[in-house]
Motif scaffolding. Structure first.
Motif, short mmCIF file in Angstrom:
data_model
loop_
_atom_site.label_atom_id
_atom_site.label_comp_id
_atom_site.label_asym_id
_atom_site.label_seq_id
_atom_site.Cartn_x
_atom_site.Cartn_y
_atom_site.Cartn_z
N VAL A 286 0.83 -1.20 0.00
CA VAL A 286 0.00 0.00 0.00
C VAL A 286 0.87 1.25 0.00
CG1 VAL A 286 -1.68 1.33 1.33
CG2 VAL A 286 -1.93 -1.15 1.12
N ARG A 287 1.89 1.24 0.82
CA ARG A 287 2.72 2.43 0.98
C ARG A 287 3.47 2.79 -0.29
NH1 ARG A 287 7.65 3.16 5.36
NH2 ARG A 287 7.81 5.43 5.24
N HIS A 288 4.00 1.76 -1.00
CA HIS A 288 4.83 2.03 -2.18
C HIS A 288 4.08 1.85 -3.50
CE1 HIS A 288 8.37 2.40 0.33
NE2 HIS A 288 8.09 1.24 0.91
N GLY A 289 2.95 1.14 -3.48
CA GLY A 289 2.25 0.90 -4.73
C GLY A 289 0.98 1.70 -4.92
N VAL A 290 0.35 2.14 -3.82
CA VAL A 290 -0.94 2.84 -3.91
C VAL A 290 -0.82 4.29 -3.48
CG1 VAL A 290 -3.33 2.86 -3.13
CG2 VAL A 290 -2.17 0.67 -3.52
N GLU A 291 -0.22 4.52 -2.34
CA GLU A 291 -0.17 5.87 -1.76
C GLU A 291 0.46 6.91 -2.67
OE1 GLU A 291 0.98 7.91 2.55
OE2 GLU A 291 1.34 5.78 2.19
N PRO A 292 1.60 6.61 -3.37
CA PRO A 292 2.22 7.66 -4.19
C PRO A 292 1.48 7.97 -5.49
CG PRO A 292 3.77 5.89 -3.65
CD PRO A 292 2.40 5.39 -3.37
N ALA A 293 0.57 7.09 -5.93
CA ALA A 293 -0.09 7.23 -7.22
C ALA A 293 -1.41 7.99 -7.07
CB ALA A 293 -0.34 5.85 -7.85
N ALA A 294 -1.58 9.06 -7.85
CA ALA A 294 -2.81 9.84 -7.78
C ALA A 294 -4.02 9.00 -8.18
CB ALA A 294 -2.70 11.06 -8.67
N GLU A 295 -3.82 8.08 -9.13
CA GLU A 295 -4.92 7.23 -9.58
C GLU A 295 -5.08 5.98 -8.72
OE1 GLU A 295 -1.21 5.82 -11.63
OE2 GLU A 295 -2.10 7.72 -11.02
N GLY A 296 -4.19 5.80 -7.76
CA GLY A 296 -4.27 4.63 -6.90
C GLY A 296 -3.57 3.42 -7.50
N GLY A 297 -3.91 2.26 -7.01
CA GLY A 297 -3.26 1.05 -7.50
C GLY A 297 -3.97 -0.20 -7.01
N THR A 298 -3.39 -1.33 -7.36
CA THR A 298 -3.98 -2.63 -7.04
C THR A 298 -3.03 -3.44 -6.17
OG1 THR A 298 -5.24 -2.68 -9.11
CG2 THR A 298 -4.88 -4.79 -7.99
N VAL A 299 -3.58 -4.06 -5.14
CA VAL A 299 -2.84 -5.01 -4.32
C VAL A 299 -3.50 -6.37 -4.48
CG1 VAL A 299 -2.13 -5.64 -1.98
CG2 VAL A 299 -2.16 -3.23 -2.66
N ARG A 300 -2.71 -7.35 -4.87
CA ARG A 300 -3.23 -8.70 -5.10
C ARG A 300 -2.59 -9.67 -4.11
NH1 ARG A 300 -5.53 -10.83 -9.70
NH2 ARG A 300 -4.96 -8.92 -10.80
N ILE A 301 -3.43 -10.43 -3.42
CA ILE A 301 -2.95 -11.44 -2.46
C ILE A 301 -3.48 -12.80 -2.91
CG2 ILE A 301 -2.91 -12.22 -0.07
CD1 ILE A 301 -3.94 -8.69 -0.75
N ARG A 302 -2.55 -13.72 -3.16
CA ARG A 302 -2.94 -15.05 -3.63
C ARG A 302 -2.27 -16.13 -2.79
NH1 ARG A 302 -1.02 -16.58 -9.50
NH2 ARG A 302 0.92 -16.95 -8.37
N THR A 303 -3.05 -17.12 -2.38
CA THR A 303 -2.49 -18.29 -1.72
C THR A 303 -2.95 -19.53 -2.47
OG1 THR A 303 -4.38 -18.60 -0.22
CG2 THR A 303 -2.62 -17.13 0.52
N ARG A 304 -2.08 -20.52 -2.53
CA ARG A 304 -2.44 -21.77 -3.18
C ARG A 304 -1.51 -22.87 -2.71
NH1 ARG A 304 -0.28 -21.72 -9.45
NH2 ARG A 304 1.78 -20.83 -9.07
N VAL A 305 -1.93 -24.10 -2.95
CA VAL A 305 -1.11 -25.27 -2.64
C VAL A 305 -0.49 -25.76 -3.93
CG1 VAL A 305 -1.08 -27.63 -1.77
CG2 VAL A 305 -2.51 -25.91 -0.65
N LYS A 306 0.83 -25.88 -3.92
CA LYS A 306 1.54 -26.33 -5.11
C LYS A 306 2.63 -27.30 -4.70
CE LYS A 306 3.99 -24.61 -9.21
NZ LYS A 306 4.51 -23.41 -9.89
N MET A 307 2.56 -28.51 -5.23
CA MET A 307 3.55 -29.56 -4.95
C MET A 307 3.70 -29.81 -3.45
SD MET A 307 6.46 -28.55 -7.78
CE MET A 307 7.44 -30.01 -7.40
N GLY A 308 2.57 -29.84 -2.75
CA GLY A 308 2.57 -30.15 -1.33
C GLY A 308 3.05 -29.03 -0.44
N ARG A 309 3.19 -27.82 -0.97
CA ARG A 309 3.62 -26.68 -0.18
C ARG A 309 2.67 -25.51 -0.39
NH1 ARG A 309 9.85 -25.69 -1.41
NH2 ARG A 309 9.06 -25.61 -3.55
#
Length: 365
Positions: A286-309
């Protein structure tokens, strides 16, 4: 006549303590005395339940076996035969010793030092005896003139060497763990976030009291976790929930400028991670990707299981005008705490790719 409960009365149940008190803090675990440090059980030297420890031990033992057999081999063929026969005893013996140490790490860890050495060497001798008996039962003259005495002595000596290395490793990790905990304390919720949140809540009090109450509840939960010593690990699902609360507060502050995308796999939520692992990462996003941009920005959080991890990816758009570069302490702190907990089984990667900054964590399930 019933009396009013005192405001200083301690909560009557653990649930009440969780919701109304801060409990012991991380500072208690960093200072000697009767605080958290006295209650926290010291880590056992026999904690070998990590793939990195097993791999390193196997490589060292195999290298020692290979060098030792060089002195008694006349040619390459003889060396290959002796190396194979010695490895047939050394490798299973090491795995048996490590497995026993992992299973018995708590009872072994409370023994007095001289008794720990004795037990470690006795376990090594017994662990070497089992595969030696198996090799001898095959009827092959592979272990020399003393097919049992040699493995017994080598097993005890090898166990002493491995235990000595584990002691040195534990001493090396102690200051690293303390440093990582101090960095964790320093990288927790930044003061400017507290001030911004309080100002947001004040602005909402008159126009939308219910929303202001929700903001303050999220803030209280964040600081409860930040100030409470909640143990060495939490589930990834708990970390995701804490990140949701943080981003919910920032969503109120930034409005439509902050676009949040969640892609969550419930199965990944069972993984164990250090506490407050994701919050500094989403705060950085948020601090480096959204706050400095006048138009804002996107934060994407993804979790998944891959190869048992379990795999966690946090990505944020990069504005045309970059923000003031930070110290990198949050990323360094996350990396150090991950490797302290999972050793080589954990992976951490942070890089800029295709107009976005991407952090990826991989931890065992």
């Amino acid at each position: 006549m019933p009396t009013e409960p005192s405001a200083l009365t301690a909560p009557s149940s653990p649930a009440d303590a969780r919701s109304t008190g801060f409990g012991s803090t991380l500072l208690d675990t960093l200072m000697p005395g009767e605080g958290g440090a006295a209650r926290r059980a010291p880590a056992s030297v026999f904690d070998v339940c990590h793939a990195g420890v097993v791999l390193r031990a196997l490589l060292v033992v195999e290298a020692a076996v290979g060098l030792a057999t060089l002195f008694v081999a006349a040619d390459f063929e003889a060396w290959s035969l002796r190396f194979a026969s010695a490895s047939a005893v050394a490798v299973p013996a090491l795995l048996i010793w490590l497995s026993a140490a992992c299973l018995l790490k708590r009872p072994l860890g409370v023994l007095v030092p001289w008794l720990r050495w004795t037990v470690a060497m006795a376990m090594g001798a017994l662990a070497a005896l089992l595969p030696a008996l198996l090799v001898q039962s095959l009827g092959l003259d592979m272990l020399g003139a003393h097919p049992l005495l040699g493995p017994l002595a080598a097993g005890a000596a090898g166990a002493a060497a491995v235990y000595g290395w584990l002691q040195l490793r534990a001493r090396a990790l102690l200051p690293a763990d303390t440093t990582a905990r101090l960095a964790e304390l320093q990288s927790r919720i930044r003061p400017h976030f507290l001030f911004n949140t309080l100002n947001t809540a004040l602005a909402l009090v008159r126009v939308d009291p219910a929303r202001a109450e929700g903001v303050l509840e999220d803030l209280a939960e964040l600081f409860r976790v930040a100030l409470t010593d909640i143990g060495e690990s939490v589930s990834l699902a708990e970390e995701v929930e804490l990140a949701r609360r943080y981003l919910a507060i920032e969503q109120v502050r930034f409005g439509s400028r902050l676009n949040i995308v969640w892609e969550l796999d419930e199965a990944a939520g069972q993984a164990r991670v250090p506490p407050l692992l994701l919050q500094p990462l989403v705060e950085n996003a948020v601090r480096h990707g959204v706050e400095p941009a006048a138009e804002g920005g996107t934060v994407r959080i993804r979790t998944r299981v891959k190869m048992g991890r379990a795999q966690v990816v946090i990505a944020n758009t990069v504005p045309a005008t970059p923000s003031q570069p930070g110290s990198g302490m949050a990323l360094k702190n996350v990396r150090e705490r991950l490797h302290l907990m999972h050793d080589m089984a954990a992976q951490f990667e942070a890089r800029r790719v295709e107009g976005a900054f991407r952090v990826q964590l991989v931890v065992p399930l």
